[in-house]
Design a protein around this motif. Sequence first.
Motif, PDB file in Angstrom:
ATOM      1  N   THR A   1       0.852  -1.181   0.000  1.00 58.53           N
ATOM      2  CA  THR A   1       0.000   0.000   0.000  1.00 58.53           C
ATOM      3  C   THR A   1       0.889   1.232   0.000  1.00 58.53           C
ATOM      4  N   TYR A   2       0.397   2.310  -0.619  1.00 58.16           N
ATOM      5  CA  TYR A   2       1.160   3.541  -0.759  1.00 58.16           C
ATOM      6  C   TYR A   2       0.262   4.735  -0.455  1.00 58.16           C
ATOM      7  N   ALA A   3       0.868   5.808   0.000  1.00 58.71           N
ATOM      8  CA  ALA A   3       0.119   7.018   0.320  1.00 58.71           C
ATOM      9  C   ALA A   3      -0.183   7.839  -0.929  1.00 58.71           C
ATOM     10  N   THR A   4       0.679   7.738  -1.962  1.00 59.30           N
ATOM     11  CA  THR A   4       0.481   8.535  -3.168  1.00 59.30           C
ATOM     12  C   THR A   4       0.360   7.636  -4.394  1.00 59.30           C
ATOM     13  N   LEU A   5      -0.355   8.137  -5.377  1.00 63.31           N
ATOM     14  CA  LEU A   5      -0.518   7.414  -6.635  1.00 63.31           C
ATOM     15  C   LEU A   5       0.815   7.279  -7.356  1.00 63.31           C
ATOM     16  N   GLU A   6       1.638   8.312  -7.324  1.00 63.95           N
ATOM     17  CA  GLU A   6       2.921   8.295  -8.019  1.00 63.95           C
ATOM     18  C   GLU A   6       3.835   7.206  -7.468  1.00 63.95           C
ATOM     19  N   ALA A   7       3.866   7.044  -6.164  1.00 58.30           N
ATOM     20  CA  ALA A   7       4.710   6.014  -5.561  1.00 58.30           C
ATOM     21  C   ALA A   7       4.212   4.616  -5.927  1.00 58.30           C
ATOM     22  N   ALA A   8       2.906   4.420  -5.930  1.00 61.76           N
ATOM     23  CA  ALA A   8       2.339   3.123  -6.284  1.00 61.76           C
ATOM     24  C   ALA A   8       2.590   2.798  -7.756  1.00 61.76           C
ATOM     25  N   GLU A   9       2.438   3.798  -8.631  1.00 61.20           N
ATOM     26  CA  GLU A   9       2.690   3.569 -10.053  1.00 61.20           C
ATOM     27  C   GLU A   9       4.161   3.284 -10.321  1.00 61.20           C
ATOM     28  N   ALA A  10       5.063   3.959  -9.629  1.00 58.90           N
ATOM     29  CA  ALA A  10       6.496   3.720  -9.811  1.00 58.90           C
ATOM     30  C   ALA A  10       6.865   2.293  -9.404  1.00 58.90           C
ATOM     31  N   ALA A  11       6.326   1.831  -8.282  1.00 52.25           N
ATOM     32  CA  ALA A  11       6.595   0.468  -7.839  1.00 52.25           C
ATOM     33  C   ALA A  11       5.973  -0.544  -8.807  1.00 52.25           C
ATOM     34  N   GLY A  12       4.790  -0.243  -9.309  1.00 55.90           N
ATOM     35  CA  GLY A  12       4.140  -1.131 -10.275  1.00 55.90           C
ATOM     36  C   GLY A  12       4.896  -1.208 -11.578  1.00 55.90           C
ATOM     37  N   LEU A  13       5.471  -0.107 -12.005  1.00 61.74           N
ATOM     38  CA  LEU A  13       6.241  -0.073 -13.245  1.00 61.74           C
ATOM     39  C   LEU A  13       7.512  -0.915 -13.134  1.00 61.74           C
TER      40      LEU A  13
END
Length: 77
Positions: free
Chosen positions: A36-48
């Motif tokens: 889980t992530y607090a920001t969309l950008e952090a979650a998308e970076a990890a997903g990428l």
Amino acid sequence: MATRLTRKNEAAPLPSQHKPAEARFRLQVDGQTKATYATLEAAEAAGLVIKKRHPIVHVAVHDHLEHLDRIIQAPEV
């Protein structure tokens, strides 16, 4: 065998497999929440990062407050 001591009028809390989310965005790989992530950008970076290493798996970011999913696509080479 271990026993749980409780008062007679007090019900013992049942153990739960579901934990409340710590943050708004959930990174899901093949339908399973991995982090889980607090920001969309952090979650998308990890997903990428995951998508680059394993292009065949389904990677998405789920916003549990808005009930929206963003699918992470493999970058074009």
